[in-house]
Design a protein around this motif. Structure first.
Motif, PDB file in Angstrom:
ATOM      1  N   MET A 113      47.745  28.555  39.262  1.00 37.96           N
ATOM      2  CA  MET A 113      47.789  28.145  37.861  1.00 37.96           C
ATOM      3  C   MET A 113      46.369  27.998  37.312  1.00 37.96           C
ATOM      4  O   MET A 113      46.113  28.197  36.120  1.00 37.96           O
ATOM      5  CB  MET A 113      48.548  26.825  37.727  1.00 37.96           C
ATOM      6  N   TYR A 114      45.417  27.646  38.189  1.00 34.40           N
ATOM      7  CA  TYR A 114      44.049  27.370  37.780  1.00 34.40           C
ATOM      8  C   TYR A 114      43.108  28.546  38.056  1.00 34.40           C
ATOM      9  O   TYR A 114      42.279  28.880  37.221  1.00 34.40           O
ATOM     10  CB  TYR A 114      43.552  26.109  38.482  1.00 34.40           C
ATOM     11  N   LEU A 115      43.243  29.180  39.231  1.00 36.12           N
ATOM     12  CA  LEU A 115      42.357  30.296  39.541  1.00 36.12           C
ATOM     13  C   LEU A 115      42.719  31.554  38.752  1.00 36.12           C
ATOM     14  O   LEU A 115      41.850  32.341  38.397  1.00 36.12           O
ATOM     15  CB  LEU A 115      42.387  30.610  41.041  1.00 36.12           C
ATOM     16  N   ARG A 116      44.020  31.765  38.511  1.00 36.05           N
ATOM     17  CA  ARG A 116      44.516  32.920  37.750  1.00 36.05           C
ATOM     18  C   ARG A 116      44.028  34.247  38.358  1.00 36.05           C
ATOM     19  O   ARG A 116      43.491  35.113  37.671  1.00 36.05           O
ATOM     20  CB  ARG A 116      44.123  32.817  36.285  1.00 36.05           C
ATOM     21  N   VAL A 117      44.245  34.378  39.654  1.00 35.34           N
ATOM     22  CA  VAL A 117      43.918  35.628  40.335  1.00 35.34           C
ATOM     23  C   VAL A 117      44.912  36.702  39.891  1.00 35.34           C
ATOM     24  O   VAL A 117      46.116  36.463  39.854  1.00 35.34           O
ATOM     25  CB  VAL A 117      43.989  35.433  41.864  1.00 35.34           C
TER      26      VAL A 117
ATOM     27  N   PRO B 119      27.358  38.130  46.409  1.00 28.19           N
ATOM     28  CA  PRO B 119      28.194  38.055  45.205  1.00 28.19           C
ATOM     29  C   PRO B 119      29.006  39.336  45.018  1.00 28.19           C
ATOM     30  O   PRO B 119      28.485  40.441  45.174  1.00 28.19           O
ATOM     31  CB  PRO B 119      27.171  37.880  44.078  1.00 28.19           C
ATOM     32  N   VAL B 120      30.285  39.163  44.689  1.00 28.50           N
ATOM     33  CA  VAL B 120      31.176  40.286  44.384  1.00 28.50           C
ATOM     34  C   VAL B 120      31.894  39.909  43.088  1.00 28.50           C
ATOM     35  O   VAL B 120      32.983  39.334  43.111  1.00 28.50           O
ATOM     36  CB  VAL B 120      32.188  40.556  45.508  1.00 28.50           C
ATOM     37  N   PRO B 121      31.308  40.183  41.948  1.00 27.58           N
ATOM     38  CA  PRO B 121      31.910  39.729  40.679  1.00 27.58           C
ATOM     39  C   PRO B 121      33.206  40.442  40.366  1.00 27.58           C
ATOM     40  O   PRO B 121      33.355  41.648  40.603  1.00 27.58           O
ATOM     41  CB  PRO B 121      30.826  40.053  39.644  1.00 27.58           C
ATOM     42  N   LEU B 122      34.168  39.667  39.854  1.00 23.63           N
ATOM     43  CA  LEU B 122      35.430  40.208  39.355  1.00 23.63           C
ATOM     44  C   LEU B 122      35.481  39.987  37.849  1.00 23.63           C
ATOM     45  O   LEU B 122      34.783  39.137  37.305  1.00 23.63           O
ATOM     46  CB  LEU B 122      36.621  39.502  40.030  1.00 23.63           C
ATOM     47  N   ARG B 123      36.337  40.728  37.180  1.00 21.40           N
ATOM     48  CA  ARG B 123      36.510  40.531  35.747  1.00 21.40           C
ATOM     49  C   ARG B 123      37.179  39.183  35.491  1.00 21.40           C
ATOM     50  O   ARG B 123      37.887  38.640  36.341  1.00 21.40           O
ATOM     51  CB  ARG B 123      37.347  41.661  35.142  1.00 21.40           C
ATOM     52  N   GLU B 124      36.978  38.649  34.291  1.00 18.37           N
ATOM     53  CA  GLU B 124      37.491  37.326  33.951  1.00 18.37           C
ATOM     54  C   GLU B 124      38.957  37.392  33.550  1.00 18.37           C
ATOM     55  O   GLU B 124      39.358  38.261  32.774  1.00 18.37           O
ATOM     56  CB  GLU B 124      36.676  36.731  32.806  1.00 18.37           C
TER      57      GLU B 124
ATOM     58  N   ILE C 184      39.708  36.997  37.949  1.00 16.99           N
ATOM     59  CA  ILE C 184      39.792  35.590  38.326  1.00 16.99           C
ATOM     60  C   ILE C 184      39.129  34.790  37.204  1.00 16.99           C
ATOM     61  O   ILE C 184      38.363  35.335  36.408  1.00 16.99           O
ATOM     62  CB  ILE C 184      39.098  35.335  39.689  1.00 16.99           C
ATOM     63  N   GLY C 185      39.416  33.498  37.136  1.00 18.70           N
ATOM     64  CA  GLY C 185      38.808  32.667  36.105  1.00 18.70           C
ATOM     65  C   GLY C 185      37.291  32.623  36.210  1.00 18.70           C
ATOM     66  O   GLY C 185      36.715  32.711  37.300  1.00 18.70           O
ATOM     67  N   SER C 186      36.626  32.463  35.079  1.00 18.54           N
ATOM     68  CA  SER C 186      35.167  32.490  35.046  1.00 18.54           C
ATOM     69  C   SER C 186      34.536  31.326  35.807  1.00 18.54           C
ATOM     70  O   SER C 186      33.359  31.390  36.190  1.00 18.54           O
ATOM     71  CB  SER C 186      34.677  32.480  33.594  1.00 18.54           C
ATOM     72  N   TYR C 187      35.300  30.268  36.051  1.00 16.64           N
ATOM     73  CA  TYR C 187      34.796  29.115  36.809  1.00 16.64           C
ATOM     74  C   TYR C 187      34.524  29.477  38.267  1.00 16.64           C
ATOM     75  O   TYR C 187      33.768  28.813  38.949  1.00 16.64           O
ATOM     76  CB  TYR C 187      35.824  27.983  36.717  1.00 16.64           C
ATOM     77  N   TYR C 188      35.134  30.549  38.743  1.00 20.03           N
ATOM     78  CA  TYR C 188      35.079  30.933  40.154  1.00 20.03           C
ATOM     79  C   TYR C 188      34.215  32.176  40.310  1.00 20.03           C
ATOM     80  O   TYR C 188      34.452  33.185  39.648  1.00 20.03           O
ATOM     81  CB  TYR C 188      36.494  31.195  40.672  1.00 20.03           C
ATOM     82  N   HIS C 189      33.209  32.102  41.178  1.00 19.93           N
ATOM     83  CA  HIS C 189      32.288  33.212  41.409  1.00 19.93           C
ATOM     84  C   HIS C 189      32.510  33.713  42.841  1.00 19.93           C
ATOM     85  O   HIS C 189      32.099  33.058  43.801  1.00 19.93           O
ATOM     86  CB  HIS C 189      30.839  32.769  41.224  1.00 19.93           C
ATOM     87  N   THR C 190      33.156  34.843  42.982  1.00 20.08           N
ATOM     88  CA  THR C 190      33.566  35.314  44.299  1.00 20.08           C
ATOM     89  C   THR C 190      32.393  35.853  45.121  1.00 20.08           C
ATOM     90  O   THR C 190      31.473  36.485  44.594  1.00 20.08           O
ATOM     91  CB  THR C 190      34.657  36.383  44.178  1.00 20.08           C
ATOM     92  N   LEU C 191      32.486  35.582  46.429  1.00 15.94           N
ATOM     93  CA  LEU C 191      31.505  36.030  47.406  1.00 15.94           C
ATOM     94  C   LEU C 191      32.205  36.828  48.493  1.00 15.94           C
ATOM     95  O   LEU C 191      33.347  36.523  48.860  1.00 15.94           O
ATOM     96  CB  LEU C 191      30.808  34.840  48.078  1.00 15.94           C
ATOM     97  N   SER C 192      31.505  37.794  49.062  1.00 16.75           N
ATOM     98  CA  SER C 192      31.983  38.391  50.302  1.00 16.75           C
ATOM     99  C   SER C 192      31.863  37.354  51.406  1.00 16.75           C
ATOM    100  O   SER C 192      31.148  36.345  51.260  1.00 16.75           O
ATOM    101  CB  SER C 192      31.157  39.632  50.658  1.00 16.75           C
TER     102      SER C 192
END
Length: 277
Positions: free
Chosen positions: A134-138, A255-260, A242-250
């Motif tokens: 509900m919060y991460l919105r993957v 850093p492995v950025p995903l779209r918001e 994923i939500g902009s609050y979350y910055h994905t890493l390998s």
């Protein structure tokens, strides 16, 4: 609920029984994945962090003259994204033992999205039943949590509860939680015919669960026991948003950025603090 022991720190790859339980129930426990000395070091690190004072954006205890001083969560709020400010937290988030299990669950490379540390001191409120995605919105898919027990965890000090089978369902519109029992506002009641079950844990055990699984915890009613836990959230490499609050890493730390994605927020919207009487 007493989960079946399905592994130890010497056997970090998820056995077939654990994988099957995750597919059928939406969660599984890997016992003793982390050693006692590792958990003791993690606890010392975060207790020292709490004693050192606020870290804006990550750890923000409130002054007793501005809030109800009887609420222990004002002194010990959760730490958000500690892996961005602390090397030990980052090592735990990216630990190869977690990676091995998560790759089995996702069936692909995994990315780390979030970390949190909960102190949950004696007398602290719990967190009402909710769904993490509900919060991460993957999108597409969902997240998976690796919830590391840092104390003996049982019903007296606020054991985590899960609603098996809800990982197959959609996200539900939450109701408002009871502010006397939960420090966050959202509450997702178990669907008809399903009930929440408790998962007792020992330090070093790791509970893995699907981001759609309904779960939460009751208050810590013990007089003198913390219920500390370190949580990481992960997504499959095929996730696109994923939500902009979350910055994905390998899992190597790059850093492995995903779209918001839309509608995301930090994991659990808290009630406004209560002023002192």
């Amino acid at each position: 609920m007493k989960a079946t022991d399905i592994g130890t720190s010497h056997d970090p790859i998820l056995p077939e029984a654990g994988h099957r339980q995750f597919e059928e129930d939406g969660f599984t426990v890997l016992r003793g994945l982390f050693r006692q000395d590792e958990i003791a070091e993690l606890n010392r690190e975060f207790m020292a962090m709490s004693g050192a004072g606020p870290i804006p954006g990550h750890f923000e205890p409130r002054q007793p003259e501005t809030v109800d001083p009887s609420d222990p969560l004002h002194r010990y709020p959760r730490v958000l994204h500690p892996h961005r400010i602390n090397d030990l937290a980052l090592r735990f988030l990216l630990d190869p033992r977690l990676r091995g299990v998560l790759e089995t669950l996702f069936g692909e490379e995994v990315l780390a999205a979030q970390s949190m540390f909960y102190f949950k001191p004696p007398g602290a409120r719990g967190q009402a039943l909710h769904q993490d995605n509900m919060y991460l919105r993957v999108e597409p898919g969902t997240c998976v949590a690796a919830w590391i027990a840092c104390d003996v965890i049982d019903p007296d000090n606020g054991v985590l509860e899960v609603v098996p089978g809800t990982h197959r369902m959609d996200l539900f519109c939450p109701e408002e939680a009871d502010a006397g029992l939960s420090f966050v506002r959202d509450y997702v009641p178990p669907p008809p015919g399903l009930t929440a079950v408790a998962v007792d844990m020992e330090p070093g055990d790791v509970l893995f669960f699907n981001g759609t699984l309904i779960h939460g915890s009751q208050p810590n009613r013990s007089p003198d026991r913390f219920r500390r836990s370190y949580i990481g959230h992960y997504v499959g490499r095929s996730a696109q948003r994923i939500g902009s609050y979350y910055h994905t890493l390998s899992m190597g730390g790059d850093p492995v950025p995903l779209r918001e994605s839309e509608g995301a927020s930090p994991c659990g919207t808290e009630f406004a603090p209560v002023a002192p009487h």
